[in-house]
Design a protein around this motif. Structure first.
Motif, PDB file in Angstrom:
ATOM      1  N   ARG A  16       0.812  -1.213   0.000  1.00  0.00           N
ATOM      2  CA  ARG A  16       0.000   0.000   0.000  1.00  0.00           C
ATOM      3  C   ARG A  16       0.853   1.274   0.000  1.00  0.00           C
ATOM      4  O   ARG A  16       1.651   1.472  -0.908  1.00  0.00           O
ATOM      5  CB  ARG A  16      -0.983  -0.050   1.170  1.00  0.00           C
ATOM      6  N   LYS A  59       4.768  -3.563   9.100  1.00  0.00           N
ATOM      7  CA  LYS A  59       3.574  -4.404   9.247  1.00  0.00           C
ATOM      8  C   LYS A  59       3.627  -5.216  10.540  1.00  0.00           C
ATOM      9  O   LYS A  59       2.630  -5.342  11.260  1.00  0.00           O
ATOM     10  CB  LYS A  59       3.449  -5.354   8.047  1.00  0.00           C
ATOM     11  N   LYS A  93      -4.046   6.008   8.652  1.00  0.00           N
ATOM     12  CA  LYS A  93      -4.845   4.791   8.844  1.00  0.00           C
ATOM     13  C   LYS A  93      -3.878   3.613   8.768  1.00  0.00           C
ATOM     14  O   LYS A  93      -3.111   3.476   7.824  1.00  0.00           O
ATOM     15  CB  LYS A  93      -5.922   4.679   7.775  1.00  0.00           C
ATOM     16  N   LYS A  94      -3.952   2.743   9.769  1.00  0.00           N
ATOM     17  CA  LYS A  94      -2.982   1.652   9.848  1.00  0.00           C
ATOM     18  C   LYS A  94      -3.024   0.732   8.636  1.00  0.00           C
ATOM     19  O   LYS A  94      -1.985   0.217   8.195  1.00  0.00           O
ATOM     20  CB  LYS A  94      -3.225   0.840  11.126  1.00  0.00           C
ATOM     21  N   TRP A  95      -4.218   0.515   8.059  1.00  0.00           N
ATOM     22  CA  TRP A  95      -4.301  -0.405   6.923  1.00  0.00           C
ATOM     23  C   TRP A  95      -3.547   0.128   5.700  1.00  0.00           C
ATOM     24  O   TRP A  95      -3.090  -0.644   4.860  1.00  0.00           O
ATOM     25  CB  TRP A  95      -5.753  -0.718   6.588  1.00  0.00           C
ATOM     26  N   ALA A 139      -4.175  -4.137   9.688  1.00  0.00           N
ATOM     27  CA  ALA A 139      -5.513  -4.687   9.402  1.00  0.00           C
ATOM     28  C   ALA A 139      -6.449  -3.574   8.995  1.00  0.00           C
ATOM     29  O   ALA A 139      -6.394  -2.461   9.513  1.00  0.00           O
ATOM     30  CB  ALA A 139      -6.041  -5.430  10.610  1.00  0.00           C
ATOM     31  N   LYS A 140      -7.378  -3.858   8.074  1.00  0.00           N
ATOM     32  CA  LYS A 140      -8.271  -2.822   7.546  1.00  0.00           C
ATOM     33  C   LYS A 140      -9.276  -2.342   8.584  1.00  0.00           C
ATOM     34  O   LYS A 140      -9.722  -1.199   8.560  1.00  0.00           O
ATOM     35  CB  LYS A 140      -9.013  -3.354   6.319  1.00  0.00           C
ATOM     36  N   ASP A 186      -8.633  -2.018  11.767  1.00  0.00           N
ATOM     37  CA  ASP A 186      -7.927  -1.514  12.947  1.00  0.00           C
ATOM     38  C   ASP A 186      -7.931   0.010  12.915  1.00  0.00           C
ATOM     39  O   ASP A 186      -7.241   0.592  12.080  1.00  0.00           O
ATOM     40  CB  ASP A 186      -6.488  -2.059  12.954  1.00  0.00           C
TER      41      ASP A 186
END
Length: 483
Positions: A316, A376, A473-475, A480-481, A483
């Motif tokens: 990403r 990650k 945003k962590k994802w 994780a999406k 999270d």
């Protein structure tokens, strides 16, 4: 979790605009390094920045020339003199960026055979290509700057030819007394202005004691000119400002970086024990040709696009940043070969050289993958975004440095062993030295570019982009999406 979160609140933030500044600089640099910048005045092309089209391609891609040299004037050269001439020809080719060469010395017939690349679509013909190697056979230091003729070269610079008067009659010293010449920079203590110079180091022992001889010359010709000649062409005519007795002299003037480097290279290459003449020459056909080069270029572009898609899909935002860094790494590696930087002359690109670049790009991908994976892992461990970036980049650094430093050491060894020294040419054969040297060089510059782009620039851009609220945003960083 609180323990993890509390440990990284002090992570140093990078201002948001830094991402755009660094990314735009990388994109602009990569574009100019790949395509170059040039313009036409009528039919005359002026190159401002060199790109891929200005690279000197190797014999295996574009063919080249073959020439046989012999001592001029029926000189019966000893085996040692012939080997010395061979070594200096080799240094001369390397100093001009020609590394894909084959060089042999035949002691029985006093012949030196050389094969080297020749850029067929340039203004240079085969005879001129051979003269690059053989015409500048003897370096001399002479009093004054007397000359008979003045020409203008392709760059509009004056070229002074054929010494006259006292300059023609007297040779103060030849190039065999010079140990080395290097381009450098000096700062005027009064004005603070920087200028490019050529630094000479004279031999201080043996039969060729240049330190003592040059000291006597500078004492006798104090406040006078002493010109430096390569055969019948005057390279420089500096004024002796002081008596030099320590064996270290500086040639100053209105040099550009390229002019200083060119003069140093010519001085280093001008100490042949005798003059050479060409007994015969011819052209060599390419083993692969232009079509193979075009096919490789298409394959490289397609491979880069596939890698970019995979990096973005898997990692990403760090993957997107990695693609920018990889593009910068590729541009920097190409720039180091094409002559983009005036300080460094263009380098012969061969198939092994291309392999070295591809391998270094692969290491660049590995570098960015390690960093993204570490981030990650930290996110999965429950750390905050800032904590994951701090910890992930820090933990990945040692693995990246270890892997890259090993390759750097191997590259340097390849260049030392298979470069001008030719330490192992007896075992592997002299025809292999240039191609392996080319592989080591491109691998080295590629790994250095990886450190600059994949380590330094990637980390700056990641920390900068993490400052945008809508991207925190962590994802987006591999978490994780939900999270």
């Amino acid at each position: 979790s609180q323990l993890f979160n509390g440990g990284f609140k002090g992570m140093k933030r990078v201002p948001k605009p830094v991402f755009f500044v660094v990314a735009l600089l990388i994109l602009a640099f990569s574009f100019t390094a790949i395509f170059g910048i040039s313009y036409y005045t009528g039919d005359n092309k002026t190159t401002v920045l060199k790109g891929i089209s200005d690279i000197r391609w190797g014999i295996d891609i574009r063919g080249g020339v073959e020439a046989t040299f012999k001592p001029a004037g029926d000189v019966d050269a000893t085996d040692e003199q012939l080997e010395s001439a061979k070594s200096i020809i080799e240094l001369r080719m390397v100093s001009q960026g020609i590394t894909d060469y084959e060089l042999y010395a035949d002691a029985k017939s006093d012949r030196i055979i050389v094969r080297f690349p020749w850029k067929e679509d340039s203004d240079q013909n085969a005879i001129e290509a051979i003269e690059e190697i053989s015409s500048t056979a003897q370096l001399t230091f002479r009093p004054g700057d007397g000359h008979e003729t003045t020409d203008v070269d392709s760059n509009g610079e004056y070229v002074y030819k054929t010494p006259s008067g006292d300059t023609a009659k007297t040779i103060l010293m030849d190039g065999s007394y010079v140990e080395s010449a290097t381009a450098g920079m000096t700062t005027d203590k009064t004005t603070g202005k920087n200028s490019y110079v050529v630094q000479l180091k004279l031999k201080s022992s043996g039969d060729k004691n240049g330190k003592e001889l040059f000291g006597n010359i500078t004492k006798e010709y104090l406040n006078q000119q002493v010109s430096i000649w390569m055969d019948d062409i005057m390279l420089s005519a500096p004024k002796v400002d002081a008596e030099i007795t320590d064996g270290n002299a500086v040639i100053s003037g209105s040099f550009t970086a390229k002019e200083a480097q060119d003069l140093a290279s010519k001085i280093n290459a001008g100490a042949l024990p005798f003059q050479l003449e060409t007994s015969n020459y011819g052209t060599i056909s390419a083993t692969l040709g232009e079509n193979s080069l075009v096919a490789m270029a298409y394959a490289g572009v397609i491979a880069f696009i596939i890698i970019a898609i995979i990096m973005i899909l898997f990692y990403r935002l760090p993957g997107f940043v990695a693609v920018i860094s990889l593009l910068g790494q590729m541009g920097l590696a190409i720039a180091a070969v094409s002559g983009y930087f005036p300080v460094f002359s263009s380098f012969t690109m061969t198939l092994p050289g291309i392999a070295g670049l591809i391998l270094s790009i692969g290491m660049g991908v590995d570098c960015n993958v390690i960093t993204a994976e570490r981030i990650k892992e930290e996110l999965k461990a429950g750390r905050t975004l800032d904590g994951a970036l701090e910890r992930g980049t820090k933990n990945s650094l040692s693995a990246i440095v270890d892997g890259n430093m090993t390759v750097i050491i191997v590259s340097i060894i390849l260049m030392l062993v298979f470069g001008p020294a030719n330490i192992l040419s007896i075992i592997f054969g002299e025809s292999t030295t240039g191609t392996i040297y080319s592989f080591g060089y491109t691998l080295l510059v590629g790994v250095i570019a990886n450190f600059i782009m994949g380590v330094f620039c990637t980390r700056i851009m990641l920390r900068s982009v993490a400052g945008f609220k809508f991207l925190r945003k962590k994802w987006l960083f591999g978490g994780a999406k939900n999270d």
